[in-house]
Write a protein that holds these residues in place. Structure first.
Motif, PDB file in Angstrom:
ATOM      1  N   GLU A 490       0.809  -1.221   0.000  1.00  0.00           N
ATOM      2  CA  GLU A 490       0.000   0.000   0.000  1.00  0.00           C
ATOM      3  C   GLU A 490       0.834   1.260   0.000  1.00  0.00           C
ATOM      4  O   GLU A 490       0.516   2.209  -0.691  1.00  0.00           O
ATOM      5  N   ILE A 491       1.889   1.277   0.808  1.00  0.00           N
ATOM      6  CA  ILE A 491       2.568   2.570   0.970  1.00  0.00           C
ATOM      7  C   ILE A 491       3.938   2.635   0.321  1.00  0.00           C
ATOM      8  O   ILE A 491       4.449   3.724   0.108  1.00  0.00           O
ATOM      9  N   SER A 492       4.560   1.480   0.002  1.00  0.00           N
ATOM     10  CA  SER A 492       5.876   1.566  -0.651  1.00  0.00           C
ATOM     11  C   SER A 492       5.769   1.246  -2.135  1.00  0.00           C
ATOM     12  O   SER A 492       6.670   1.525  -2.899  1.00  0.00           O
ATOM     13  N   TYR A 493       4.655   0.625  -2.537  1.00  0.00           N
ATOM     14  CA  TYR A 493       4.402   0.157  -3.907  1.00  0.00           C
ATOM     15  C   TYR A 493       5.344  -0.976  -4.308  1.00  0.00           C
ATOM     16  O   TYR A 493       5.467  -1.296  -5.496  1.00  0.00           O
ATOM     17  N   ALA A 586       7.139  -1.440   6.676  1.00  0.00           N
ATOM     18  CA  ALA A 586       6.454  -0.794   5.545  1.00  0.00           C
ATOM     19  C   ALA A 586       6.676   0.714   5.610  1.00  0.00           C
ATOM     20  O   ALA A 586       6.997   1.354   4.601  1.00  0.00           O
ATOM     21  N   TYR A 587       6.517   1.274   6.796  1.00  0.00           N
ATOM     22  CA  TYR A 587       6.657   2.727   6.951  1.00  0.00           C
ATOM     23  C   TYR A 587       8.059   3.195   6.572  1.00  0.00           C
ATOM     24  O   TYR A 587       8.224   4.112   5.749  1.00  0.00           O
ATOM     25  N   GLY A 594      10.714   7.626  -0.651  1.00  0.00           N
ATOM     26  CA  GLY A 594      10.124   8.941  -0.919  1.00  0.00           C
ATOM     27  C   GLY A 594       8.642   8.877  -1.263  1.00  0.00           C
ATOM     28  O   GLY A 594       8.111   9.743  -1.944  1.00  0.00           O
ATOM     29  N   ARG A 595       7.964   7.862  -0.774  1.00  0.00           N
ATOM     30  CA  ARG A 595       6.526   7.742  -1.064  1.00  0.00           C
ATOM     31  C   ARG A 595       5.707   8.658  -0.161  1.00  0.00           C
ATOM     32  O   ARG A 595       6.149   9.027   0.924  1.00  0.00           O
ATOM     33  N   PRO A 600      -1.146   7.352  -0.085  1.00  0.00           N
ATOM     34  CA  PRO A 600      -0.602   6.519  -1.149  1.00  0.00           C
ATOM     35  C   PRO A 600      -1.482   6.565  -2.393  1.00  0.00           C
ATOM     36  O   PRO A 600      -2.694   6.752  -2.297  1.00  0.00           O
ATOM     37  N   ARG A 601      -0.815   6.381  -3.534  1.00  0.00           N
ATOM     38  CA  ARG A 601      -1.529   6.581  -4.806  1.00  0.00           C
ATOM     39  C   ARG A 601      -2.731   5.624  -4.932  1.00  0.00           C
ATOM     40  O   ARG A 601      -2.688   4.482  -4.474  1.00  0.00           O
TER      41      ARG A 601
END
Ligand code: M6R
Length: 610
Positions: A490-493, A586-587, A594-595, A600-601
């Protein structure tokens, strides 16, 4: 899914709208817009991109006024560009409309409008509402109730989901309506507010009315009138919300997600607080449901809440010996589940608004099931439709990636398992006491797990360039593996897969090479040795193992390149402490890449469209 704010009162409306939208941006951030009445006309400004883009434009183009509506969008129909941003207006700009949801019959309605000479500027389903309201309005005689009547007539013709907010330059009132998509009204003195979620209202009021499906309301400075879609007055309770403003802000952390990760010990205390009674070997959940009525449970939820439900399955089956099926809610209603009056459907949801979960719950109800919600947001749609609610008390969760709500859901499911086990006589008094003692220790253990942050950051640094990750866990740690993979995706892709550890050799093992980090949940349990064997299988094929192990486990060190230790607890509670380093992994990875951690997208916090 989309943030809505409306204001009528004495303050600078643009400031109220922008402040509210900032607090709702987690609901969507494809575009943003406001309509504010300035000098007798509705002035509209809308921009593709995050709210800050609109904020920059508003620095130059001030919109002074005391009445307006605003929106942040999560795109469904039409690309995220300026024309598709809300509000949508009539050609003459008299009427501005904001809509969250989907108007399913918009195409035939649009064709009719085009044939009658209307011009459209967007590709959205929402714009038809502005034009339809205009037609009805113009056909009605002038009277104070003209706008609300026009909206009411339009709603007879549309079907689908909507939280609808309408402003007209000649009426200083906001007309709102909801079906499926949430809307809440904030009550002030000489001012009133509308929003799609409570955090937008917190700087101004804590007195709110949650609209129900099929409600309309006229919100003016003087007051609020709620009716049904036919115009009959309805009484709605005024609720005092206890979420503090501080709880909905970042409190010095760079991201909401990190703040919420660190809040978890306190959250767990709130979830468990006052409910554990070791002296009676039981929990006090204040539930009315009769455990003797049920001989099977269906858990329905989405995303992170689904993984919490999966952990709950192991807890309930172990302690209460009731068969539990878990379903991703979006699948449940279409598989014609076997349900009868001895089935208890448990819907788990942070927002209480997830449409897939709500619809699955309705399906279970239609088939005769009893229903229980395990919910965070008070007054939310699911809480109104279930027979009973077990609140998880996580407070407002703003980070799109759910963390503290997951923690609270695990706490709630563990208590539910104890309660059912005691009621059914499957959990002996001594075992219950011991388990409750372990539950009570959890907030402190989660605090200890958080101390691993620097070590986890170091591991993230080592692997943040990886193209893929694999997460493995066995038994009650399988859902933890899935939750860890979901957080990372979800947050790092980074592409991340999760598998029950024993399943690895049936296929995923082909993926393993020296470039693949494999996170293995190998905490103490009756299945520990088996998981250790899986680690060896990964190592034998050159894989890079990051083990999450119980403190003091030296064996894990022998086989894994990296070990993250978590405190010892009952093996059925290991998911609670083990998820913490996975959230941090994940964080930290997302930050290194740099996400945009909190936005998140392509995601939105609460998914109210199917
Ligand atoms: O509000 P809900 O708990 O019903 O939301 C369910 C999912 O949409 C949610 O957990 C989603 O998967 C999160 N983005 C996970 O971090």
């Amino acid at each position: 899914m989309c943030g809505i704010v409306g204001y009528v009162g004495f303050r600078n409306a643009t400031d109220v709208l922008m402040e509210g939208l900032k607090r709702l941006e987690y609901r969507g951030y494809d575009s943003a817009g406001v309509a504010v009445k300035v000098g007798g006309r509705l002035e509209v400004l809308k921009k593709a991109g995050k709210l800050s883009v609109l904020g920059d434009v508003l620095k130059d183009e001030k919109l002074p006024g005391h009445f307006g509506i605003g929106h942040t969008r999560w795109a469904t129909h039409g690309a995220p560009n300026d024309p598709n941003a809300h509000p949508h207006t009539t050609e003459d700009g008299r009427i501005a409309v904001i809509h969250n949801g989907i108007i399913e019959n918009y195409l035939p309605l649009k064709e009719g409008l085009l044939a009658r000479g209307h011009h459209f500027t967007s590709e959205t389903d929402s714009e038809v509402l502005a034009h339809l309201i205009e037609e009805k309005y113009d056909a009605l005689p002038g009277s104070p109730g003209r706008l609300v009547e026009a909206v009411r007539q339009v709603l007879q013709e549309v079907y689908g989901a909507y939280a609808l907010v309408v402003a007209h330059q000649d009426h200083e009132e906001i007309v709102v309506a909801r079906t499926v998509s949430p809307l809440v009204i904030g009550l002030g003195e000489g001012e009133n507010f509308v929003a799609s979620d409570v955090p937008a209202l917190l700087p101004y009021t804590r007195r709110v009315i949650f609209l129900h499906d099929g409600d309309m309301a006229v919100v003016s400075r003087a007051g609020v009138e709620v009716t049904d879609l036919r115009g009959n007055p309805v009484e709605r309770e005024v609720v005092e919300v206890d979420w503090s403003l501080e709880a909905a802000e970042k409190g010095g952390h760079p991201h909401y997600m990190l703040k919420e990760i660190y809040e978890q010990p306190r959250v767990l205390e709130n979830t468990l607080g006052g409910r554990l009674h070791e002296e009676h070997a039981n929990v006090e959940l204040d539930l009315n449901l009769d455990p003797a009525r049920y001989d099977r449970i269906h858990v329905i939820a989405c995303g992170t809440a689904y993984y919490a439900g999966w952990v709950g399955k192991y807890l309930i089956e172990s302690l209460a010996r009731i068969p539990v099926e878990i379903d991703v809610a979006s699948e449940y209603r279409y598989r014609d589940p076997v349900v009868d009056e001895r089935t208890l459907a448990v819907a788990i949801s942070q927002s209480g608004e997830t449409i897939d979960t709500l619809e699955a719950l309705r399906e279970a109800k239609r088939k005769g099931a009893g229903t229980l919600g395990v919910i965070n947001a008070k007054g939310s749609s699911i809480t109104r439709e279930v027979d009973d609610t077990l609140y998880i008390h996580a407070g407002p969760e703003i980070g799109v990636a759910s963390t503290k709500a997951y923690m609270a859901m695990l706490g709630a499911m563990a208590m539910l398992a104890v309660w059912l086990g005691r009621a059914r006589g499957t959990l002996a008094e001594a075992d219950a006491k011991e388990f409750l003692g372990e539950l009570r220790k959890l907030p402190r253990l989660v605090e200890q797990a958080l101390e691993q942050r620097a070590h986890v950051a170091h591991i993230a640094e080592k692997y943040h360039q990886a193209a893929d990750y694999l997460f493995l866990g066995r038994h009650i740690q399988a859902p933890t593996a899935y939750e860890g993979a979901l957080k990372l995706k979800e947050i790092s892709y980074i592409h991340a897969e999760a598998y029950p550890a024993g399943e690895m050799k049936h296929g995923p093992i082909a993926l393993i090479d020296e470039r693949l980090p494999v996170v293995v949940l190998t905490t103490d349990s009756p299945f520990y040795e088996k998981t250790l064997s899986n680690i060896q299988e990964v190592r034998a094929r050159g894989g890079r193992v990051i083990a999450v192990a119980t403190e003091g486990d030296l064996e894990a060190r022998r086989f894994a390149q990296d070990v993250i230790y978590v405190p010892r607890t009952h093996h059925l509670l290991a998911p609670v402490v083990s998820v913490v380093p996975l959230q941090l992994l994940a964080y930290e990875t997302a930050v290194l890449l740099g996400r945009d951690v909190d936005q998140p997208r392509n995601l939105a916090k609460s998914v109210t469209v199917e």
